[in-house]
Motif scaffolding. Sequence first.
Motif, PDB file in Angstrom:
ATOM      1  N   ILE B  40     -12.616  10.628  -2.590  1.00 25.89           N
ATOM      2  CA  ILE B  40     -11.935   9.518  -1.917  1.00 25.89           C
ATOM      3  C   ILE B  40     -10.943   8.862  -2.872  1.00 25.89           C
ATOM      4  O   ILE B  40     -11.280   8.544  -4.017  1.00 25.89           O
ATOM      5  N   TYR B  41      -9.718   8.666  -2.385  1.00 23.88           N
ATOM      6  CA  TYR B  41      -8.706   7.939  -3.153  1.00 23.88           C
ATOM      7  C   TYR B  41      -9.040   6.454  -3.008  1.00 23.88           C
ATOM      8  O   TYR B  41      -8.713   5.812  -2.008  1.00 23.88           O
ATOM      9  N   GLN B  42      -9.739   5.934  -4.016  1.00 25.51           N
ATOM     10  CA  GLN B  42     -10.322   4.599  -3.856  1.00 25.51           C
ATOM     11  C   GLN B  42      -9.294   3.464  -3.721  1.00 25.51           C
ATOM     12  O   GLN B  42      -9.553   2.507  -2.986  1.00 25.51           O
ATOM     13  N   PRO B  43      -8.116   3.534  -4.383  1.00 20.52           N
ATOM     14  CA  PRO B  43      -7.143   2.448  -4.170  1.00 20.52           C
ATOM     15  C   PRO B  43      -6.720   2.332  -2.705  1.00 20.52           C
ATOM     16  O   PRO B  43      -6.233   1.277  -2.283  1.00 20.52           O
ATOM     17  N   GLY B  44      -6.910   3.405  -1.932  1.00 24.23           N
ATOM     18  CA  GLY B  44      -6.507   3.380  -0.524  1.00 24.23           C
ATOM     19  C   GLY B  44      -7.457   2.580   0.355  1.00 24.23           C
ATOM     20  O   GLY B  44      -7.089   2.158   1.455  1.00 24.23           O
ATOM     21  N   LEU B  45      -8.686   2.372  -0.094  1.00 25.60           N
ATOM     22  CA  LEU B  45      -9.678   1.686   0.751  1.00 25.60           C
ATOM     23  C   LEU B  45      -9.230   0.281   1.138  1.00 25.60           C
ATOM     24  O   LEU B  45      -9.534  -0.206   2.216  1.00 25.60           O
ATOM     25  N   LEU B  46      -8.484  -0.368   0.239  1.00 22.24           N
ATOM     26  CA  LEU B  46      -7.984  -1.721   0.486  1.00 22.24           C
ATOM     27  C   LEU B  46      -7.174  -1.826   1.781  1.00 22.24           C
ATOM     28  O   LEU B  46      -7.170  -2.863   2.433  1.00 22.24           O
ATOM     29  N   PHE B  47      -6.461  -0.739   2.138  1.00 19.30           N
ATOM     30  CA  PHE B  47      -5.539  -0.807   3.282  1.00 19.30           C
ATOM     31  C   PHE B  47      -6.220  -0.503   4.610  1.00 19.30           C
ATOM     32  O   PHE B  47      -5.671  -0.777   5.671  1.00 19.30           O
ATOM     33  N   ILE B  48      -7.416   0.089   4.544  1.00 19.13           N
ATOM     34  CA  ILE B  48      -8.089   0.510   5.779  1.00 19.13           C
ATOM     35  C   ILE B  48      -8.449  -0.673   6.684  1.00 19.13           C
ATOM     36  O   ILE B  48      -8.210  -0.617   7.891  1.00 19.13           O
ATOM     37  N   PRO B  49      -8.980  -1.783   6.144  1.00 24.27           N
ATOM     38  CA  PRO B  49      -9.315  -2.899   7.037  1.00 24.27           C
ATOM     39  C   PRO B  49      -8.111  -3.444   7.809  1.00 24.27           C
ATOM     40  O   PRO B  49      -8.274  -4.018   8.881  1.00 24.27           O
ATOM     41  N   PHE B  50      -6.910  -3.273   7.271  1.00 21.85           N
ATOM     42  CA  PHE B  50      -5.714  -3.804   7.923  1.00 21.85           C
ATOM     43  C   PHE B  50      -5.024  -2.755   8.802  1.00 21.85           C
ATOM     44  O   PHE B  50      -3.942  -2.995   9.336  1.00 21.85           O
ATOM     45  N   HIS B 378       5.822  -2.514  -5.009  1.00 24.88           N
ATOM     46  CA  HIS B 378       5.109  -2.018  -3.833  1.00 24.88           C
ATOM     47  C   HIS B 378       5.379  -0.526  -3.657  1.00 24.88           C
ATOM     48  O   HIS B 378       4.461   0.270  -3.402  1.00 24.88           O
ATOM     49  N   LEU B 379       6.647  -0.126  -3.829  1.00 23.81           N
ATOM     50  CA  LEU B 379       6.985   1.298  -3.705  1.00 23.81           C
ATOM     51  C   LEU B 379       6.277   2.099  -4.796  1.00 23.81           C
ATOM     52  O   LEU B 379       5.827   3.214  -4.577  1.00 23.81           O
ATOM     53  N   GLY B 380       6.155   1.478  -5.969  1.00 23.52           N
ATOM     54  CA  GLY B 380       5.428   2.127  -7.066  1.00 23.52           C
ATOM     55  C   GLY B 380       3.984   2.372  -6.688  1.00 23.52           C
ATOM     56  O   GLY B 380       3.423   3.438  -6.929  1.00 23.52           O
ATOM     57  N   LYS B 381       3.373   1.381  -6.046  1.00 26.76           N
ATOM     58  CA  LYS B 381       1.972   1.527  -5.640  1.00 26.76           C
ATOM     59  C   LYS B 381       1.833   2.643  -4.602  1.00 26.76           C
ATOM     60  O   LYS B 381       0.910   3.445  -4.660  1.00 26.76           O
ATOM     61  N   LEU B 382       2.769   2.681  -3.642  1.00 24.75           N
ATOM     62  CA  LEU B 382       2.699   3.727  -2.618  1.00 24.75           C
ATOM     63  C   LEU B 382       2.896   5.110  -3.242  1.00 24.75           C
ATOM     64  O   LEU B 382       2.197   6.062  -2.906  1.00 24.75           O
ATOM     65  N   ALA B 383       3.851   5.206  -4.173  1.00 26.34           N
ATOM     66  CA  ALA B 383       4.138   6.490  -4.810  1.00 26.34           C
ATOM     67  C   ALA B 383       2.938   6.957  -5.632  1.00 26.34           C
ATOM     68  O   ALA B 383       2.731   8.153  -5.837  1.00 26.34           O
ATOM     69  N   PHE B 384       2.156   6.006  -6.078  1.00 25.85           N
ATOM     70  CA  PHE B 384       1.038   6.359  -6.944  1.00 25.85           C
ATOM     71  C   PHE B 384       0.028   7.257  -6.230  1.00 25.85           C
ATOM     72  O   PHE B 384      -0.607   8.095  -6.844  1.00 25.85           O
ATOM     73  N   ARG B 385      -0.120   7.095  -4.899  1.00 19.24           N
ATOM     74  CA  ARG B 385      -1.100   7.925  -4.181  1.00 19.24           C
ATOM     75  C   ARG B 385      -0.727   9.399  -4.324  1.00 19.24           C
ATOM     76  O   ARG B 385      -1.574  10.253  -4.556  1.00 19.24           O
ATOM     77  N   TRP B 386       0.558   9.693  -4.216  1.00 19.30           N
ATOM     78  CA  TRP B 386       1.011  11.061  -4.376  1.00 19.30           C
ATOM     79  C   TRP B 386       0.768  11.523  -5.826  1.00 19.30           C
ATOM     80  O   TRP B 386       0.251  12.597  -6.078  1.00 19.30           O
ATOM     81  N   ALA B 387       1.135  10.656  -6.758  1.00 14.23           N
ATOM     82  CA  ALA B 387       0.972  11.010  -8.179  1.00 14.23           C
ATOM     83  C   ALA B 387      -0.494  11.266  -8.512  1.00 14.23           C
ATOM     84  O   ALA B 387      -0.826  12.141  -9.314  1.00 14.23           O
ATOM     85  N   TYR B 388      -1.387  10.510  -7.865  1.00 11.93           N
ATOM     86  CA  TYR B 388      -2.823  10.653  -8.121  1.00 11.93           C
ATOM     87  C   TYR B 388      -3.289  12.075  -7.820  1.00 11.93           C
ATOM     88  O   TYR B 388      -3.889  12.740  -8.657  1.00 11.93           O
ATOM     89  N   TRP B 389      -2.966  12.530  -6.605  1.00 12.44           N
ATOM     90  CA  TRP B 389      -3.456  13.856  -6.196  1.00 12.44           C
ATOM     91  C   TRP B 389      -2.732  14.993  -6.911  1.00 12.44           C
ATOM     92  O   TRP B 389      -3.354  15.989  -7.280  1.00 12.44           O
ATOM     93  N   TYR B 390      -1.423  14.844  -7.120  1.00 14.73           N
ATOM     94  CA  TYR B 390      -0.640  16.003  -7.565  1.00 14.73           C
ATOM     95  C   TYR B 390      -0.278  15.995  -9.042  1.00 14.73           C
ATOM     96  O   TYR B 390       0.136  17.005  -9.591  1.00 14.73           O
ATOM     97  N   LEU B 391      -0.431  14.856  -9.718  1.00 17.42           N
ATOM     98  CA  LEU B 391      -0.140  14.823 -11.161  1.00 17.42           C
ATOM     99  C   LEU B 391      -1.378  14.470 -11.968  1.00 17.42           C
ATOM    100  O   LEU B 391      -1.761  15.188 -12.885  1.00 17.42           O
ATOM    101  N   LEU B 392      -2.028  13.350 -11.601  1.00 15.39           N
ATOM    102  CA  LEU B 392      -3.134  12.869 -12.427  1.00 15.39           C
ATOM    103  C   LEU B 392      -4.347  13.790 -12.388  1.00 15.39           C
ATOM    104  O   LEU B 392      -4.837  14.239 -13.414  1.00 15.39           O
TER     105      LEU B 392
END
Lengths: 104, 455
Positions: B40-50, B378-392
């Motif tokens: 699970i991409y944990q930083p993403g959990l914050l957005f699910i309630p909204f 904000h764009l940096g935070k959104l881009a980070f999800r991609w970086a997480y899976w494909y770079l980190l």
Amino acid sequence: MPTITIASSSVEVNDEGFMTVYDEWNEEIGTALAANIGLELTDGHWEVIRFLRDDFASQGETATLRRVSNTGGMPTKSLFKLFPKKPAKKMAYIAGLPKPHGCV
Amino acid sequence: MKRLLVLGAGTAGTMAANRLHKVLKNEWQITVVDLDTEHIYQPGLLFIPFGTLDRKGVIKPRFKQFVKGINTVLGKIDLVKPELKQVLLMDGTVLPYDQLIIATGTTVAPEETTRISGDSDASEVHEFYTLKGAEALAETMKSWRGGKLVVHVTEMPIKCPIAPLEFVFLADAFFKDHGVRDQVELTYVTPLPGAFTKPVAAKYLGDMLDDRSIAVETDFYTEHIDTTGSGSGKLVSFDERVIDFDLLVTVPINMGSKYIERSGLGDELRHVPVDKHTLLANDYDNIFVLGDASNIPTSKAGSVAHFAVEIFVENFLQHIAGKPMTHSFDGHANCFIETGNQKATLLDFNYTTEPLPGTFPASKVGPLSLLTESRMNHLGKLAFRWAYWYLLLPGRNIFLPSAMSMTGKTPADQLDLRLPTTDSGDPDPGDSDPGDSGDSDSSKSDTPDIPIPSF
């Protein structure tokens, strides 16, 4: 680091007033530090402070409230009664120990 | 072949295994254990309630994140036996190792907080640190009709310590968007003395809460949560303060995995004590602890795991070659804070330097801004999800140095800030004791030569 005189002893403290040298502390200093923050120490206070001193000696860091409760067997509620409002910080100050990690 | 066993296939375990396999594949067999198959991409959990992200946006197959050649084992850990250099799984499997990495993280333990509830409770308690919890909260948010929303941190340390602040910022924006902000009373409750632990960030974030009319209750050490009955629920502290809520979004105590306690490896929170610069477990020469599972005094966050793993890999190669470890982790953390309306702010800090304003990563040109809200962040935070899976996770470099840099930052002593020096807004002055803040305030001015902490 400032050096201050307290209970006739010269001790080193940090900018906030917490002692920085474990071995410079004694019970007279503890009593005086408590008086600085308006506390008069009872047996209940001393039980906590001695636990903190011993625990620091073996663990190398100041016990958290959770550890004082779990390992020292002193209920958290009683710590709030003895050291109102900010028990962790007050206990460490009186015991001559660094304040517990500000966790970030 | 020597055996490296990695417990936990989350952020830290996956990065470390992939990075080490690249350099050690001919000499070391790497095996990774985890108890389930979803990463699970944990930083993403914050957005699910909204409702701005759903489960499909945060899950990928856990064991597919590893490069070819790494063994994966699905199983629940029972015990680590350091004296035998073995890990036992619940199903009886024995996994021997020469070197062990503990990377099983930390997770919410709501059972640690006393909860009083009944059959016909009107108030609700939710959390968003698990996928299940975040989804249940999303359902409630869809139909919630307003009232007292309290966002609450039970005890530090918690994973991603700015997430509950982000939640309250996003909740403010969410209710404004829905035209019902005036029907919602928002309160942020924390055991810390301010919105954040460090003074400069606490000042900036505290001002942001003020601007949004979000009340803050500090130094709140929770004794119990009471939801019985048809009225408001009650959050009660050890010093007998009571906060009413209709909807409580709580961050329960975070603790490490139970096998750590069974194996005698952890502290009270089941986090493993380590050397904070090398991440080697205090009592063992062949156990490293990466990510949230250790007790290092910095944020429990993916960015910390990433910076620490880079240092760890260099050190591990020296360690297995019998050489001293010469690389030192500085506690570097880099955290985006979503603030609503497609903006975010950014914190960058380490063990010794608190979060400061400025630009990041470059001086003046940024493009990101520290402790300042911007769309670029904000764009940096959104881009980070991609970086997480494909770079980190695959262990590629992301062009950020692992050590924190002062480049672009304004040093704290050059800031013109009126920082809070004592507690403001004591919520219940009638309950204060004679030795409390008033006393230390006066002694501060009377005897400036003897510093006395402000309590």
